[in-house]
Design a protein around this motif. Structure first.
Motif, short mmCIF file in Angstrom:
data_model
loop_
_atom_site.label_atom_id
_atom_site.label_comp_id
_atom_site.label_asym_id
_atom_site.label_seq_id
_atom_site.Cartn_x
_atom_site.Cartn_y
_atom_site.Cartn_z
N THR A 39 1.91 10.87 10.62
CA THR A 39 3.19 11.58 10.51
C THR A 39 4.20 10.65 9.86
OG1 THR A 39 2.76 12.76 12.59
CG2 THR A 39 5.01 12.81 11.73
N LEU A 40 4.80 11.07 8.76
CA LEU A 40 5.88 10.32 8.13
C LEU A 40 7.20 10.94 8.58
CD1 LEU A 40 4.37 9.85 4.56
CD2 LEU A 40 4.53 8.18 6.43
N PRO A 41 8.10 10.14 9.16
CA PRO A 41 9.28 10.70 9.81
C PRO A 41 10.36 11.24 8.88
CG PRO A 41 9.33 8.31 9.93
CD PRO A 41 8.00 8.69 9.37
N GLU A 42 10.40 10.78 7.63
CA GLU A 42 11.45 11.19 6.71
C GLU A 42 10.86 11.52 5.35
OE1 GLU A 42 14.85 8.48 6.56
OE2 GLU A 42 14.08 7.51 8.37
N PRO A 43 11.55 12.36 4.57
CA PRO A 43 11.06 12.63 3.22
C PRO A 43 11.30 11.44 2.30
CG PRO A 43 13.16 13.74 3.58
CD PRO A 43 12.76 13.15 4.90
N GLY A 44 10.57 11.42 1.19
CA GLY A 44 10.73 10.35 0.22
C GLY A 44 9.42 9.65 -0.08
N LEU A 45 9.49 8.59 -0.86
CA LEU A 45 8.30 7.81 -1.20
C LEU A 45 7.99 6.82 -0.09
CD1 LEU A 45 8.96 7.09 -4.99
CD2 LEU A 45 7.23 8.62 -4.03
N TRP A 46 6.71 6.76 0.26
CA TRP A 46 6.24 5.85 1.32
C TRP A 46 5.05 5.06 0.81
CZ3 TRP A 46 8.10 5.39 6.40
CH2 TRP A 46 9.10 6.31 6.77
N ARG A 47 4.98 3.80 1.21
CA ARG A 47 3.81 2.98 0.96
C ARG A 47 3.00 2.92 2.25
NH1 ARG A 47 5.89 -1.84 -0.87
NH2 ARG A 47 5.71 -1.11 -3.03
N LEU A 48 1.82 3.54 2.23
CA LEU A 48 0.91 3.50 3.38
C LEU A 48 0.03 2.27 3.24
CD1 LEU A 48 -0.22 7.24 3.51
CD2 LEU A 48 1.81 6.19 4.53
N MET A 49 0.01 1.43 4.26
CA MET A 49 -0.70 0.15 4.19
C MET A 49 -1.79 0.10 5.25
SD MET A 49 2.65 -2.29 3.59
CE MET A 49 3.50 -1.58 5.01
N ALA A 50 -3.00 -0.17 4.81
CA ALA A 50 -4.14 -0.27 5.72
C ALA A 50 -4.39 -1.74 6.05
CB ALA A 50 -5.38 0.35 5.09
N PHE A 51 -4.33 -2.08 7.32
CA PHE A 51 -4.62 -3.43 7.80
C PHE A 51 -5.97 -3.39 8.51
CE2 PHE A 51 -0.14 -3.38 7.19
CZ PHE A 51 0.27 -4.69 6.99
N VAL A 52 -6.84 -4.30 8.15
CA VAL A 52 -8.15 -4.41 8.79
C VAL A 52 -8.26 -5.81 9.40
CG1 VAL A 52 -10.64 -4.32 8.49
CG2 VAL A 52 -9.18 -2.80 7.14
N GLY A 53 -8.50 -5.85 10.69
CA GLY A 53 -8.56 -7.14 11.36
C GLY A 53 -7.25 -7.90 11.27
N GLY A 54 -6.15 -7.19 11.19
CA GLY A 54 -4.84 -7.84 11.14
C GLY A 54 -4.38 -8.22 9.76
N ARG A 55 -5.19 -7.97 8.72
CA ARG A 55 -4.85 -8.36 7.36
C ARG A 55 -4.68 -7.13 6.48
NH1 ARG A 55 -4.03 -11.54 10.01
NH2 ARG A 55 -4.74 -13.67 10.29
N LEU A 56 -3.72 -7.18 5.59
CA LEU A 56 -3.47 -6.06 4.69
C LEU A 56 -4.63 -5.91 3.72
CD1 LEU A 56 -1.61 -3.88 3.55
CD2 LEU A 56 -0.47 -5.65 2.20
N TYR A 57 -5.28 -4.76 3.77
CA TYR A 57 -6.45 -4.52 2.94
C TYR A 57 -6.08 -3.84 1.63
CZ TYR A 57 -11.37 -3.62 1.96
OH TYR A 57 -12.61 -3.62 1.38
N GLY A 58 -5.05 -3.04 1.65
CA GLY A 58 -4.60 -2.34 0.45
C GLY A 58 -3.55 -1.31 0.82
N SER A 59 -2.94 -0.71 -0.19
CA SER A 59 -1.87 0.26 0.07
C SER A 59 -1.95 1.43 -0.89
CB SER A 59 -0.50 -0.42 -0.01
OG SER A 59 -0.26 -0.90 -1.33
N VAL A 60 -1.35 2.53 -0.46
CA VAL A 60 -1.32 3.77 -1.24
C VAL A 60 0.10 4.33 -1.16
CG1 VAL A 60 -2.32 6.07 -1.58
CG2 VAL A 60 -3.73 4.23 -0.58
N VAL A 61 0.68 4.70 -2.29
CA VAL A 61 2.02 5.27 -2.31
C VAL A 61 1.91 6.79 -2.36
CG1 VAL A 61 4.21 5.46 -3.58
CG2 VAL A 61 3.03 3.25 -3.41
N VAL A 62 2.65 7.45 -1.45
CA VAL A 62 2.67 8.91 -1.39
C VAL A 62 4.12 9.38 -1.31
CG1 VAL A 62 0.44 8.98 -0.21
CG2 VAL A 62 2.56 8.99 1.14
N GLU A 63 4.30 10.67 -1.51
CA GLU A 63 5.63 11.25 -1.35
C GLU A 63 5.59 12.31 -0.25
OE1 GLU A 63 9.41 12.99 -3.87
OE2 GLU A 63 7.44 12.88 -4.85
#
Length: 328
Positions: free
Chosen positions: A295-319
């Motif tokens: 759930t994204l709480p507000e409208p707009g552009l968001w960077r979704l970031m996947a952390f695996v084992g505590g480390r940033l694995y990659g990100s995806v930008v959505v609106e």
């Protein structure tokens, strides 16, 4: 602005290995399998893989190009200036890639590519002591975001015999440079739990453009092909929906708890969206896949970031679109 220390470093003679930093260590005959082997070697102990290396345009201290992997934290109490950091000049955005004590080099870091927030770039860390004298010791690298105090580990504590490699008369350690927020990050290196030195980098923001789609098996995914993506059902602010996340990587890269976090364009507040004990199992041609209710709480552009084992694995930008009956 170039500091006096920057000019002195730039003018100093460079060692023979320095020129090689202008080129990616993962190019040419090195091969994709070997590239991923080096990356995956440390992942389970705090480092992670990279998507690839690009030629560096910025080099904070010396003004020269350099490449390899990086991400991380410093002292939670705040920024601590090193002896060559221009103490007392009031410049909160001062950065450097080299730490010295009594004019002796101790730690130097070379992040790779055009590193930006949300994207793994990688970094070589040079500790200027022979590998033979360090191999029985442990190393840990922490990082802190100066603007918010957000902290994370660049490299969890591990033996240098496992994390490092001999290179001439010093020791070289690869890590990932994958940071969730733009701005100045301070990295502190610890040997056997004792502070050894610190460096700092100003990480630019990544362009806020909705990530592209690609085919994953029979489905269209949004994300980074060959790295991570999810079946995009669209986002409406405040409305929960299920998204099947897919990941590609070595088993040791994908081992650990999965956490999905997000940051909205123009803010530095990181939202915790989802957590799972692991990244799931193979699906649709991906090495791992797991459903996540987001759930994204507000409208707009968001960077979704996947952390695996505590480390940033990659990100995806959505609106995220406004909820029905509300304005953007």
């Amino acid at each position: 602005m170039t500091s006096k220390n920057d000019r002195n470093e730039a003018a100093a003679p460079k060692p023979d290995w320095y020129a090689g930093l202008r080129h990616s260590p993962f190019a040419g005959s090195f091969g994709e399998n070997n590239r991923r082997h080096v990356i995956g070697r440390l992942h389970g102990r705090g480092s992670e893989g990279v998507n690839g290396f690009r030629r560096i345009k910025r080099y904070a201290a010396a003004g020269a190009a350099a490449v390899l992997l990086l991400v991380a934290v410093a002292d939670p109490a705040g920024w601590r200036e090193g002896p060559n950091a221009g103490i007392g000049n009031g410049n909160e955005r001062e950065t450097r890639n080299l730490y010295t004590a009594k004019n002796v080099k101790l730690v130097e870091a070379f992040p790779g590519g055009d590193y930006t927030a949300g994207n793994p770039a990688g970094c070589w860390w040079n500790v200027y002591e022979p590998f033979e004298s360090l191999q029985d010791r442990t190393i840990r690298i922490e990082a802190v975001h100066r603007g918010t105090g957000y902290t994370m580990e660049e490299l969890a504590e591990t033996k240098l015999s496992e994390a490092g490699q001999a290179y001439g008369g010093f020791t070289r350690i690869p890590t990932r440079f994958a940071l969730p927020l733009p701005g100045v990050w301070t990295f502190t290196v610890f040997l056997d739990g004792e502070r050894y030195g610190d460096v700092a980098f100003d990480v630019p923001d990544h362009p806020w453009q909705v990530s592209p789609t690609f085919r994953g098996g029979a489905y269209e995914l949004r994300g980074v092909q060959g790295r991570l993506g999810f079946i995009d059902a669209g986002f409406r602010a405040g409305r929960a929906n299920k998204y099947m996340w897919h990941f590609w990587g070595r088993p040791d890269e994908l081992r650990g708890e999965l956490t999905i976090r997000a940051v909205r364009q123009g803010t530095s507040r990181i939202e915790e969206l989802f957590a799972a004990p692991d990244t799931g199992s193979a699906l649709n041609g991906a090495d791992a896949a797991v459903p996540a209710m987001l759930t994204l709480p507000e409208p707009g552009l968001w960077r979704l970031m996947a952390f695996v084992g505590g480390r940033l694995y990659g990100s995806v930008v959505v609106e995220a679109e406004p909820s029905a009956g509300t304005d953007r």
